[in-house]
Every structure is written in C-alpha cells, then in structure tokens.
Design a protein around this motif. Structure first.
Motif, short mmCIF file in Angstrom:
data_model
loop_
_atom_site.label_atom_id
_atom_site.label_comp_id
_atom_site.label_asym_id
_atom_site.label_seq_id
_atom_site.Cartn_x
_atom_site.Cartn_y
_atom_site.Cartn_z
N PRO A 175 44.13 32.03 31.32
CA PRO A 175 44.25 33.65 31.44
C PRO A 175 42.41 34.06 31.17
N ARG A 176 42.15 33.77 30.40
CA ARG A 176 40.31 34.37 29.95
C ARG A 176 39.60 34.33 31.68
N LEU A 177 40.08 33.52 32.30
CA LEU A 177 39.45 32.99 33.86
C LEU A 177 40.43 34.42 34.20
N ILE A 212 40.23 39.62 37.49
CA ILE A 212 40.30 41.26 38.07
C ILE A 212 39.65 42.01 37.97
N THR A 213 38.85 42.22 36.39
CA THR A 213 37.56 42.70 35.88
C THR A 213 36.45 43.05 36.86
N MET A 233 37.71 44.59 39.91
CA MET A 233 37.79 46.58 39.79
C MET A 233 36.09 46.90 39.52
N ALA A 234 34.82 46.14 39.07
CA ALA A 234 33.54 46.68 38.71
C ALA A 234 33.71 46.27 39.40
N ALA A 235 33.67 45.82 41.12
CA ALA A 235 32.81 46.35 41.82
C ALA A 235 32.93 46.93 43.27
N HIS A 285 40.49 47.98 26.53
CA HIS A 285 41.90 46.39 26.77
C HIS A 285 41.42 46.18 28.58
N THR A 286 40.41 47.18 29.37
CA THR A 286 39.35 46.74 30.27
C THR A 286 38.14 46.09 30.00
N PHE A 287 37.73 47.01 30.50
CA PHE A 287 36.08 47.45 31.03
C PHE A 287 35.62 46.62 29.45
#
Length: 505
Positions: free
Chosen positions: A81-83, A88-89, A92-94, A126-128
C-alpha cells in the motif's frame, strides 16, 4: 493577497489530460534512461541531460557496488500500500500543472474562507503532506524515524519547517524549537537520528544577515577595513566569489545591530551546547549568495568552538552549482586543518538558480551559477572527490546530499577505492524524505550510511514551506523517472507473484 486567477482555469482544463497521460502511458526508453537530478530549481531543458562525471570509474565497478536491478531487494522494507501510494503521489508531483495549481490555491482568496481552507488543507494533508512530511509534531516525526530505522536501517535528519524570522522575538522562539528538536532526538532509538537541521535565518533576521554579508565582502576586498565584532573563523570567500551584492563601502554595524549579532551568536551557541550534550550533530542549511557569507561566518566561528575530539558538531553546506564552490571548500577545509579543528560539510547542488541568475543579470554582473548542468555535475563530483580523500586521510566528515544516481554511484565507488569503511561515521549519503527512494535503498543495501531529510511541522505552517520547496524543486520532481519506473516494476512483480501463488503455480 495576490491571486493568479488567469492561470487557474487553464490548469484545471489541462489537468485531466496530464493525469490520464501519466497513468495510462508506459515508460519510454528515454524516460528510463534519465537519472533523477538534485539540481533543485530545474524548469528548463537542462533537467533532461544525463551526467558524465569528470572522473568516471568503470560502469561495471559502479554497478557492482550499488545494485538497482534487484527491485525486490530495493523495496523489501516497503509495504505494497505504501509503495502504491508513493508511486501515485510522485506521478502527480511530476506534473507541472499540479504544482502550479497548488501554488495558485494556497495564494488565492479561497484560503480566506474557513470552510474551503479546511477542505483544501485536509486534501493536501492526505496527499502531498503525508507523503513528503514526517508529521505535524515531534512525536509523529519520531514515529516516522522509527519506521525508517527499523527495518530499513535509514537514519533521519530532523528539519522543523521554519521560515525566515520576522523579528527578534521569533528568533528566540525558533531557537527553542531547534533545542526541543535536539532534546527529543535523544529519546529515539540510538543512531536513528543522524542530524538536526538548523536554519540560520530562523534565528537571525535576513536583514541583519544581509548587512553582515556586505561587511564581510568589503573586508575581503579591503584588508584595511576592520570589523571589531568579528570572531575567528575559516575563509568564507575566494577570488572567484560573487561581490556584486556590495557595490559600495557599507556603513558599520550600529550598536544595536552589533548587540543583535551577538545575540545571534548566543542563540547558535545554545543550540550547539544542546547538540554536544545530546551527541547529535547539526546541519546548517545554505541560502542564497546575498546571505550566505554571514551564514558561513556564523557556522565556522561556532564550529571552531564546538566539536568533539576529531568529530565535527556543525556541518556547513557547500552548493556545488556556484562557480566558487570548490575554491571556498578547499580554503575553509585547509584552514580548519591548520587550526586543528574538525569540520564537516554537506554537499548539495543548489536551490536558488533562477533567482541568483536574475539578480546578477539585473546588476549587470556575471552569474555565480555554473554555465550548464554538466559543469554543475562536474563541480559536485570534484567537491565530493576532494572531501572523500580528506575523510580517507582521517580529516573531516561529509554528507553527500544528492538525488543524482550517477553521482551517488560515483561517490560509492570512490569511497570504496579509497578504503573508507561503509560504516564510517564520517561519510553519509542523504536524500529528501520520499524522494530518490531507489538511490537511498540502493546505497543502504550496499552497506553505506544513508539518511532521509525529514521536514515536519503543523500543516498550516509547513505547507508554504513545502510549496516553496516544490517550486524550487520542479526539475527534481519531474525527473523522478527512475523511482517511478522501478516502483512500477516492483508492483508488477508483486502482482504477478500474488496471482501465481493464488493459482498454485
């Protein structure tokens, strides 16, 4: 409050396309070949260049020390789950519009509406925030460090997300936050905290740092210019240093400014005393060239007073993207050796490229930044090689802070060739928390000491800090190709393994 209302609708319009393209397209061979960079302010095409170190060990020797092919081994301590959340994060950050939209929202009138502010803050948290921050307080940061330390074996650099001091009252408050961070680190598992990060502009207003920097520059250029308040320290300039910030002779410090400078020394001394007591080294963050001379002065004058036998307490920061980096580094190191003072350095590429070039251009001066990305890579590797040779001779200590895979592999090979033990306390590698994970795990699996840089603090306090970092680190976020590629590969491996086991194969 200023807004960027013109840009936002376009960002919102284009965002679905970017997200769809990111998540539906397979990685191209070109993307797979590009190494993540640690030249933080990268918004131009230089971010796509690969690196060719000045001194290059053979490819086979580099690959034999740090292995990135075994994705199972690389991510063995990371849950699925962490991977998945990390992938995903990072995806999005890219995407540049994600950073643009975040900056627009945080600077818009939306944040003046309590309900909307709460909704936006929760979404970011809860995201970045959860991905790139260690927690909202010391206790949460401590749990993050414990999780990194066991079972991954990664150490943590505690960085309380403070911005520049607004006044002298906030300087004292910030000093106490640094002291509390040092004290708390003693309660965590032994060796799990490698450093506490100290921001000088949080304990001394930038206006005074700028004044002191001007006076130090003029003193270097005019030997007859006397600074009665100056303590003994190591060299902070070279002939190639930028002096355009100080075009005319500055006025001496006023009595009040001298008192405030003395108070700044006392604040840093108190933090050092607590570091000595807790046996926790301190990392001093670097800033732009307008302020950096004063920061180096405060760092070096304190380092001469606070150290333990042959181990430094304070680590100054050298930014390799500056043209004078190697000259200043060598002069400071040699002077410290002559004085019998152990010194430590954190080596980074740099964080203020666009602003530095802009200021120099506005003054009609030559930019202090290397001319291109290859020169920056060459400078970083040259400084790293010098520091590794010093450590091998038993002198000083170094933190090699890099997200660049080739620089990491180059330094690992060089350290091995010089006979530096992988468990040597005087050599550390470091990366930002949740960034360059493959490099961190690869170096750690190879036996080296590796730390993660852990910003922490309340959401509302640290988000401006993180968004500023995100804007500075655009190139770093967009070139995290290797992390994302290997994370996908490991997730695919786990998925195939799961279905194979389910079917009894």
């Amino acid at each position: 409050m200023a807004t960027r209302g013109v840009a936002c609708p376009k960002l919102l319009q284009n965002l679905p396309y970017f997200l769809l393209r990111r998540f539906s397209s397979a990685p191209s061979p070109i993307a797979a070949a590009v190494s993540p960079l640690n030249l933080v302010e990268r918004a131009d095409s230089e971010a796509n260049f690969s690196i060719n170190p000045t001194v290059t060990p053979t490819q086979s020797s580099r690959d034999s020390i740090v292995d990135f092919q075994d994705v199972k081994g690389l991510f063995s301590t990371v849950s699925t789950p962490r991977l998945l959340k990390s992938l995903i994060t990072l995806e999005m950050a890219a995407v540049d519009p994600m950073v643009d939209m975040g900056l627009w929202v945080m600077n818009s009138r939306l944040m003046e509406t309590p309900i909307l502010k709460q909704v936006i803050s929760e979404a970011i948290k809860h995201t970045f925030y959860d991905h790139f921050c260690a927690g909202k307080n010391l206790e949460e940061a401590g749990r993050t460090i414990t999780r990194l330390w066991d079972p991954a074996g990664l150490q943590g650099m505690l960085d309380y997300g403070l911005e520049n001091a607004a006044d002298y009252e906030s300087c004292d408050q910030n000093m106490m936050e640094f002291i509390r961070t040092v004290e708390y680190s003693s309660s965590l598992p032994p060796s799990s905290v490698s450093f506490v990060v100290v921001k000088i502009s949080a304990i001394c207003p930038p206006s005074l740092l700028r004044r002191v920097s001007d006076l130090l520059r003029w003193e270097y250029r005019d030997s007859a210019f006397h600074l009665p308040w100056k303590l003994n320290c190591f060299p902070i300039f070279s002939d190639s240093s930028p002096f355009y910030h100080t075009p005319k002779k500055p006025e001496p410090l006023s009595p009040e400014e001298e008192r405030n400078l003395l108070l700044t020394h006392e604040r840093l001394f108190k933090i050092c005393e607590k570091g000595m007591e807790a046996n926790v080294p301190l990392l001093i963050d670097a800033e732009d060239t307008a302020l950096q001379p004063a920061i180096d002065y405060l760092t070096y004058s304190s380092a001469a007073l606070y150290h333990r036998d042959d181990e430094p307490l304070l680590f100054g920061t050298i930014q390799a993207y500056l043209k004078d980096a190697k000259d200043r580094l060598v002069k400071a190191k040699k002077a410290a050796d002559k004085a019998g003072v152990p010194v430590g350095f954190k080596l980074v590429r740099g964080a203020y490229m666009s602003s530095e070039r802009g200021i120099a251009a506005s003054l009609g001066a030559e930019s202090p930044i290397q001319n291109n990305i290859q020169e920056t890579h060459a400078s970083y590797n040259s400084c790293a090689e010098f520091l590794l040779e010093e450590v091998a001779s038993g002198s000083g200590a170094v933190v090699l802070a890099t997200h660049n895979v080739e620089s990491g592999k180059f330094a690992a090979v060089k350290a091995t060739e010089l006979g530096i033990g992988k468990d040597n306390r005087k050599l550390q590698f470091a990366q930002l928390y949740a960034m360059a994970e493959t490099l961190s795990f690869g170096l750690k699996n190879a036996g080296f000491r590796v730390s993660k840089y852990l910003p922490f603090g309340p959401v509302e306090q640290i988000m401006p800090y993180l968004l500023r970092r995100a804007e500075e680190n655009r190139g770093l976020l967009s070139t995290s190709n290797m992390d994302r590629l290997l994370m996908r590969k490991e997730l695919n491996r786990r998925l195939k393994s799961f279905f194979t086991e389910e079917q009894g194969y």
